[in-house]
Design an enzyme around this catalytic site. Structure first.
Site: not given
Ligand code: GNR
Ligand code: NI
Length: 191
Positions: A46, A51, A94-95, A136-137
């Site tokens: 995601g 970001q 999260c990235l 999360h997004e």
């Molecule tokens: O790549 C991602 N993996 C993930 C794993 C568990 C819960 C949420 C995520 S989102 C994350 C990519 C990201 O930072 N999206 O905002």
């Molecule tokens: Ni994230």
């Protein structure tokens, strides 16, 4: 197409509230496509526009697991219109918070309303990893990171480590070699 640089915490842009998209025009479609490419390259499942430093309510997702394969999902103005009473805990990453993971509790199922790449309103029932990821997004669009759902103690520890890692990287960049090599060859550090 271009890969977009991903911001990492702490960064003030990750704490801001993003603005709704007025229409899904060519600019928004290009942003969606570049975000999707950036997400695959990262790799991630995601990505939210803030970001990549764009404060617009745009997210992309692609969950690929044995049970669920969504294919690419491109959403403008995503909104949770229903959430289950039942919660679930999932280990999130999260990235924008690289190399740190924590259990986060969220509703197990949500219904999300959004505009697709063609600007058509859609509703999608989400469960499992997709439900976690879409929440999360959408959090990112409101300036919320997964570390905002954990204890302040853990959050501050992670933020301190991220800041330290960034400073070390900046120092490497400035000197053209890793700080560790510099220290090993520095007489002041050999004792
Ligand atoms: O790549 C991602 N993996 C993930 C794993 C568990 C819960 C949420 C995520 S989102 C994350 C990519 C990201 O930072 N999206 O905002
Ligand atoms: Ni994230």
């Amino acid at each position: 197409m271009a890969l977009l640089p991903i911001l990492t915490a702490p960064d003030p842009r990750l704490k801001k509230k993003s603005k709704p998209v007025e229409t899904v025009d060519a600019d928004v479609r290009r942003l969606m496509d570049e975000m999707l490419e950036t997400m695959y390259a990262a790799p991630g499942i995601g990505l939210a526009a803030p970001q990549v430093g764009v404060l617009k309510r745009v997210i992309v997702l692609d969950i690929d697991r044995e049970e669920v394969k969504t294919g690419p999902l491109l959403m403008a103005n995503p909104e949770i219109v229903e959430a289950s009473d039942e919660d679930v805990s999932y280990e999130e990453g999260c990235l924008s918070v690289p190399e740190h993971y924590s259990e986060v509790v969220r509703p197990a199922k949500v219904k999300v309303r959004y505009l697709d790449r063609d600007g058509v309103a859609q509703e999608m029932a989400c469960e499992g990893l997709l439900a976690t990821c879409v929440q999360h997004e959408i959090d990112h669009l409101d300036g919320i990171l997964f570390i905002d759902h954990i204890s302040a103690l853990k959050r501050n520890m992670i933020l301190r480590k991220l800041l330290k890692a960034r400073k070390e990287k900046e120092r490497e960049g400035a000197e053209g070699k890793p700080a560790s090599i510099h220290e090993a060859t520095d007489p002041a550090h050999t004792l």
